[in-house]
Enzyme design. Structure first.
Site, mmCIF file in Angstrom:
data_model
loop_
_atom_site.group_PDB
_atom_site.id
_atom_site.type_symbol
_atom_site.label_atom_id
_atom_site.label_comp_id
_atom_site.label_asym_id
_atom_site.label_seq_id
_atom_site.Cartn_x
_atom_site.Cartn_y
_atom_site.Cartn_z
ATOM 1 N N THR A 96 -48.088 -54.150 -5.175
ATOM 2 C CA THR A 96 -47.043 -52.836 -6.388
ATOM 3 C C THR A 96 -46.032 -52.634 -4.684
ATOM 4 O O THR A 96 -46.090 -52.941 -3.619
ATOM 5 C CB THR A 96 -48.816 -51.535 -5.733
ATOM 6 O OG1 THR A 96 -49.480 -52.124 -5.686
ATOM 7 C CG2 THR A 96 -47.841 -50.304 -6.380
ATOM 8 N N LYS A 171 -46.286 -48.472 -12.235
ATOM 9 C CA LYS A 171 -47.417 -48.011 -11.470
ATOM 10 C C LYS A 171 -46.935 -46.696 -10.419
ATOM 11 O O LYS A 171 -48.391 -46.621 -10.265
ATOM 12 C CB LYS A 171 -46.916 -49.676 -10.903
ATOM 13 C CG LYS A 171 -47.934 -49.693 -9.434
ATOM 14 C CD LYS A 171 -49.365 -49.742 -9.664
ATOM 15 C CE LYS A 171 -50.405 -50.008 -8.953
ATOM 16 N NZ LYS A 171 -51.878 -50.363 -8.482
ATOM 17 N N LYS A 239 -48.289 -46.794 0.983
ATOM 18 C CA LYS A 239 -47.255 -47.160 0.644
ATOM 19 C C LYS A 239 -46.900 -47.091 -0.919
ATOM 20 O O LYS A 239 -46.027 -46.758 -1.376
ATOM 21 C CB LYS A 239 -47.114 -48.709 1.121
ATOM 22 C CG LYS A 239 -46.445 -49.598 0.249
ATOM 23 C CD LYS A 239 -47.217 -50.696 -0.577
ATOM 24 C CE LYS A 239 -47.764 -51.581 -0.460
ATOM 25 N NZ LYS A 239 -48.515 -51.975 -1.921
HETATM 26 P P1 NAP Z 1 -55.020 -57.145 0.760
HETATM 27 O O1 NAP Z 1 -56.958 -57.337 0.914
HETATM 28 O O2 NAP Z 1 -54.753 -56.818 2.395
HETATM 29 O O3 NAP Z 1 -54.579 -58.584 0.630
HETATM 30 C C1 NAP Z 1 -52.841 -58.853 0.904
HETATM 31 C C2 NAP Z 1 -53.034 -59.898 1.239
HETATM 32 O O4 NAP Z 1 -52.171 -61.421 0.428
HETATM 33 C C3 NAP Z 1 -53.547 -60.716 2.566
HETATM 34 O O5 NAP Z 1 -54.657 -61.882 2.053
HETATM 35 C C4 NAP Z 1 -52.644 -61.178 3.122
HETATM 36 O O6 NAP Z 1 -52.829 -62.398 4.020
HETATM 37 C C5 NAP Z 1 -52.161 -61.158 2.631
HETATM 38 N N1 NAP Z 1 -50.399 -61.332 2.384
HETATM 39 C C6 NAP Z 1 -49.861 -60.637 2.542
HETATM 40 N N2 NAP Z 1 -48.028 -60.647 3.530
HETATM 41 C C7 NAP Z 1 -48.119 -61.985 3.206
HETATM 42 C C8 NAP Z 1 -46.690 -62.787 2.656
HETATM 43 N N3 NAP Z 1 -46.011 -62.429 3.445
HETATM 44 N N4 NAP Z 1 -47.527 -63.980 2.856
HETATM 45 C C9 NAP Z 1 -48.291 -64.867 2.580
HETATM 46 N N5 NAP Z 1 -49.548 -63.372 2.288
HETATM 47 C C10 NAP Z 1 -49.297 -62.839 2.807
HETATM 48 O O7 NAP Z 1 -54.681 -56.451 -0.228
HETATM 49 P P2 NAP Z 1 -54.813 -56.041 -1.907
HETATM 50 O O8 NAP Z 1 -56.051 -54.928 -1.871
HETATM 51 O O9 NAP Z 1 -55.759 -57.642 -2.224
HETATM 52 O O10 NAP Z 1 -53.638 -55.806 -2.177
HETATM 53 C C11 NAP Z 1 -52.281 -57.094 -2.827
HETATM 54 C C12 NAP Z 1 -51.319 -56.047 -3.147
HETATM 55 O O11 NAP Z 1 -52.140 -55.798 -4.518
HETATM 56 C C13 NAP Z 1 -51.288 -54.975 -2.563
HETATM 57 O O12 NAP Z 1 -49.615 -54.481 -3.302
HETATM 58 C C14 NAP Z 1 -52.373 -53.537 -3.361
HETATM 59 O O13 NAP Z 1 -51.092 -52.306 -2.964
HETATM 60 C C15 NAP Z 1 -51.997 -53.971 -4.596
HETATM 61 N N6 NAP Z 1 -53.198 -53.880 -5.438
HETATM 62 C C16 NAP Z 1 -53.824 -53.419 -4.845
HETATM 63 C C17 NAP Z 1 -55.228 -52.930 -5.558
HETATM 64 C C18 NAP Z 1 -56.751 -52.734 -4.550
HETATM 65 O O14 NAP Z 1 -58.159 -51.670 -5.597
HETATM 66 N N7 NAP Z 1 -57.192 -53.415 -4.011
HETATM 67 C C19 NAP Z 1 -54.988 -52.551 -7.068
HETATM 68 C C20 NAP Z 1 -54.062 -52.753 -7.445
HETATM 69 C C21 NAP Z 1 -52.989 -52.843 -7.013
HETATM 70 P P3 NAP Z 1 -53.556 -62.114 5.610
HETATM 71 O O15 NAP Z 1 -54.728 -62.988 5.308
HETATM 72 O O16 NAP Z 1 -52.518 -62.319 6.444
HETATM 73 O O17 NAP Z 1 -54.069 -60.238 5.165
#
Ligand code: NAP
Length: 288
Positions: A96, A171, A239
């Site tokens: 997102t 979104k 965010k």
């Molecule tokens: P998360 O658990 O914090 O996972 C993010 C992942 O991306 C982590 O493994 C992180 O690595 C990796 N990452 C971040 N920055 C990076 C970079 N510059 N280069 C390479 N890898 C990187 O977050 P999430 O819940 O999966 O959400 C991910 C995205 O989807 C966000 O934008 C969120 O707003 C969106 N989203 C989430 C949900 C939900 O229910 N969780 C639903 C819809 C959308 P590290 O291991 O180093 O932290």
């Protein structure tokens, strides 16, 4: 496009499961992640390439899906891919982020002879695990047609909303609606606790009527048990609401729900709860 060779970057709460679905359908060539431990663990478990960085992954793929944290990550990763990608490579961003970032990232990929689609998702970690995400796509229709078989690995629904950025704008609307739902559920369930109502009877009763919602069904009981360790980190929602707020302010429409939710999540982050699920907003509703 010849046979799809997919890569996935961002192996977090969402991305790990989504990449797993790409492996299940036989399209996943490799993965990468900021912290190497997750890359190595995924590569070992699923028997695919664990790339050291996005550039290395780009050398093995013609479609790369991202699910990283925020705008700066999307641009950083896209630049790294563009520096190493074969012409024709398409980046599909499930993070997102803002529509401005999508426009910038599309320019970067087009300058490298490829393309970029913004394709944020809804459906939570449950939707990622069971492969039923709702995907909101902006960008070129032909590029979407080429990568569609990859997206179908984890989609319940794929909608093409328009040109680049239209997926992220959709979104932002989605997150605005959810912010209001979470405010209502937090206040309602805090009131139920104060009135001594039994969650085991209350929750199915609410879910059987007009108060039903995804959040009530999936997070109502855990919120009343004070469990906030699964789901969607509230710092990420904060965010998202900043993105929606900027769009609403620029459009000149009311953004009271966004303002209240943003200040609640900022308060929880200041208290050290940023990694908890968004349903932790109930903490602030109990104290009045
Ligand atoms: P998360 O658990 O914090 O996972 C993010 C992942 O991306 C982590 O493994 C992180 O690595 C990796 N990452 C971040 N920055 C990076 C970079 N510059 N280069 C390479 N890898 C990187 O977050 P999430 O819940 O999966 O959400 C991910 C995205 O989807 C966000 O934008 C969120 O707003 C969106 N989203 C989430 C949900 C939900 O229910 N969780 C639903 C819809 C959308 P590290 O291991 O180093 O932290």
């Amino acid at each position: 496009m010849s046979e799809l060779k997919a890569g996935f970057i961002g192996l977090g709460a969402m991305g790990w499961a989504m990449a797993g679905h790409l492996k299940r359908v036989g399209l996943l060539a490799g993965v990468a992640n900021r912290s190497a431990a997750k890359t190595l663990a995924f590569a070992r478990e699923f028997g695919v390439l664990g790339a050291a960085d996005p550039g290395e992954l780009a050398q093995h793929c013609n479609v790369i899906a991202l699910c990283v944290s925020a705008d700066a990550d999307v641009l950083e990763v896209t630049r790294a891919i563009a520096g190493a990608a074969q012409p024709g490579t398409i980046v599909v961003d499930h993070s997102t982020a803002s529509s401005k970032t999508a426009i910038e990232a599309q320019k970067i990929m087009r300058a490298a002879g490829g393309d970029f689609l913004d394709a944020p998702v809804s459906g939570g970690v449950e939707g990622a695990k069971n492969g039923k995400l709702s995907i909101m796509v902006g960008g070129d229709a032909d590029a979407l047609a080429r990568v569609r078989p990859a997206l179908e690995a984890y989609a319940g629904r794929i909608a093409h909303l328009g040109g680049i950025g239209a997926g992220q704008n959709t979104k932002a609307v989605n997150q605005t609606v959810i912010a209001g739902i979470m405010q209502g559920i937090g206040e309602g369930l805090a009131l139920a606790e104060a009135l001594g109502l039994d969650p085991a009877v209350l929750l199915p009763t609410l879910s059987g009527g007009a108060a039903q919602s995804w959040y009530l069904d999936k997070r109502g009981a855990s919120a009343m048990r004070n469990e906030f360790n699964v789901g969607f980190k509230l710092a990420l929602m904060h965010k998202d609401l900043g993105i929606a707020h900027d769009l609403a302010a620029a459009a000149g429409v009311v953004h009271d729900v966004l303002d209240k939710s943003r200040s609640d999540f900022a308060e929880l982050m200041a208290q050290g709860h940023g990694d908890e699920d968004v349903s932790a907003v109930i903490r602030l509703k109990r104290r009045g």
